[in-house]
Enzyme design. Structure first.
Site, PDB file in Angstrom:
ATOM      1  N   GLN A  39      44.881  31.348  39.394  1.00  0.00           N
ATOM      2  CA  GLN A  39      44.893  32.624  38.676  1.00  0.00           C
ATOM      3  C   GLN A  39      45.749  32.521  37.430  1.00  0.00           C
ATOM      4  O   GLN A  39      46.848  31.978  37.459  1.00  0.00           O
ATOM      5  CB  GLN A  39      45.436  33.737  39.576  1.00  0.00           C
ATOM      6  CG  GLN A  39      45.450  35.112  38.930  1.00  0.00           C
ATOM      7  CD  GLN A  39      46.030  36.182  39.840  1.00  0.00           C
ATOM      8  OE1 GLN A  39      47.066  35.981  40.457  1.00  0.00           O
ATOM      9  NE2 GLN A  39      45.352  37.315  39.955  1.00  0.00           N
TER      10      GLN A  39
ATOM     11  N   ASP B 115      44.965  37.043  46.262  1.00  0.00           N
ATOM     12  CA  ASP B 115      45.504  37.799  45.131  1.00  0.00           C
ATOM     13  C   ASP B 115      46.787  38.529  45.480  1.00  0.00           C
ATOM     14  O   ASP B 115      47.433  39.120  44.618  1.00  0.00           O
ATOM     15  CB  ASP B 115      44.454  38.809  44.652  1.00  0.00           C
ATOM     16  CG  ASP B 115      44.812  39.433  43.316  1.00  0.00           C
ATOM     17  OD1 ASP B 115      45.340  38.716  42.455  1.00  0.00           O
ATOM     18  OD2 ASP B 115      44.576  40.639  43.144  1.00  0.00           O
TER      19      ASP B 115
ATOM     20  N   SER C 265      45.601  40.541  36.153  1.00  0.00           N
ATOM     21  CA  SER C 265      44.884  39.286  36.339  1.00  0.00           C
ATOM     22  C   SER C 265      43.891  39.098  35.202  1.00  0.00           C
ATOM     23  O   SER C 265      43.109  40.004  34.890  1.00  0.00           O
ATOM     24  CB  SER C 265      44.160  39.290  37.688  1.00  0.00           C
ATOM     25  OG  SER C 265      43.379  38.132  37.833  1.00  0.00           O
TER      26      SER C 265
END
Length: 253
Positions: free
Chosen positions: A238, A167, A188
């Site tokens: 993502q 991330d 996100s």
């Protein structure tokens, strides 16, 4: 948060099960609820987390027992310089700060980055020679490892570190073609990660990031985490909310 949920989900399964995948989904409409944790023999472990009385995400973790199979293939790891031949982010920042023509606003931004301590060490591949905004493909590569020693016997902690790495600056990949725009809000929406092979997060691994699509204030970004010996250790994907604002062309930040 993905790293935290990865670690928590590990406590709900048998020791012989390996973590296969993690899916973290953000919840934008906050509703009061209690922590939802299913403990049982099934391999799917749903979890939710709340903040200030409202739900902020749900997490599903899947576990898998190793099974032999004749089906084995993977992409080829990109050919890049070795980490010993590259500078860390901190070393690059000091290099940029030594430039006599660096704008004062850029110096402030670099010093702010330098003061931000992170638990991982990063060495970008093909970093720019100067701290200037320039358009590029929505792709980036960097070597990464945890700061400090973890050891071989704690695969759960290695997975938590990898989730943190997955991330880290992933969504920013979508901004690379737009040097005159900066994110003023990002979040996100969905973050999925799949673990393919054992690895050590305290040893150098290559993180390959690319954004195949962006539009409608959203961006899709994909990542592959490679072991140094060329084995694909993990993959991630993502989708994020990315609202940007235009910055002056003369700005170097």
């Amino acid at each position: 948060m993905a790293a935290k949920e990865t670690g928590e989900s590990e406590h709900t399964t048998s020791p012989e099960d390996d973590l296969r995948s993690v899916l973290v989904t953000s919840v934008l409409n906050l509703e009061e609820l209690d922590l939802d944790l299913y403990r049982g023999t099934h391999h799917w472990v749903p979890r939710s987390q709340r903040l200030f009385g409202g739900q902020i995400l749900t997490c599903q973790a899947s576990f898998h027992m190793q099974q032999p199979s004749p089906l084995q293939h993977q992409f080829t790891m990109p050919l890049v310089p070795q980490p010993e031949d590259l500078l860390t982010v901190e070393e690059l920042i000091h290099l940029y700060l030594s430039k006599p023509d660096l704008a004062e606003k850029s110096k402030q931004g670099l010093n702010k980055l330098l003061a931000n301590e992170v638990p991982i060490e990063i060495k970008p591949v093909n970093p720019p020679h100067s701290y200037r905004r320039a358009a590029s493909e929505p792709k980036k590569l960097f070597w990464v490892r945890a700061r400090g020693h973890i050891g071989e016997g704690n695969m759960k902690l290695h997975c938590c570190v990898a989730a943190y790495v997955s991330d880290f600056a992933l969504l920013d990949t979508a901004l690379l073609p737009y040097p005159n725009h900066r994110a003023h809000f990002s979040a996100s929406l969905d973050h999925a990660m799949w673990f393919h092979s054992t690895f050590r997060a305290d040893e150098w691994m290559l993180y390959e990031c690319e954004s195949p699509w962006a539009g409608g204030s959203r961006a899709l970004v994909q990542g592959r985490l490679w072991r140094r010996d060329g084995v694909l250790a993990a993959s991630c994907s993502q989708e994020g909310l990315l609202r940007v604002k235009e910055v002056a062309e003369s700005s170097k930040l």
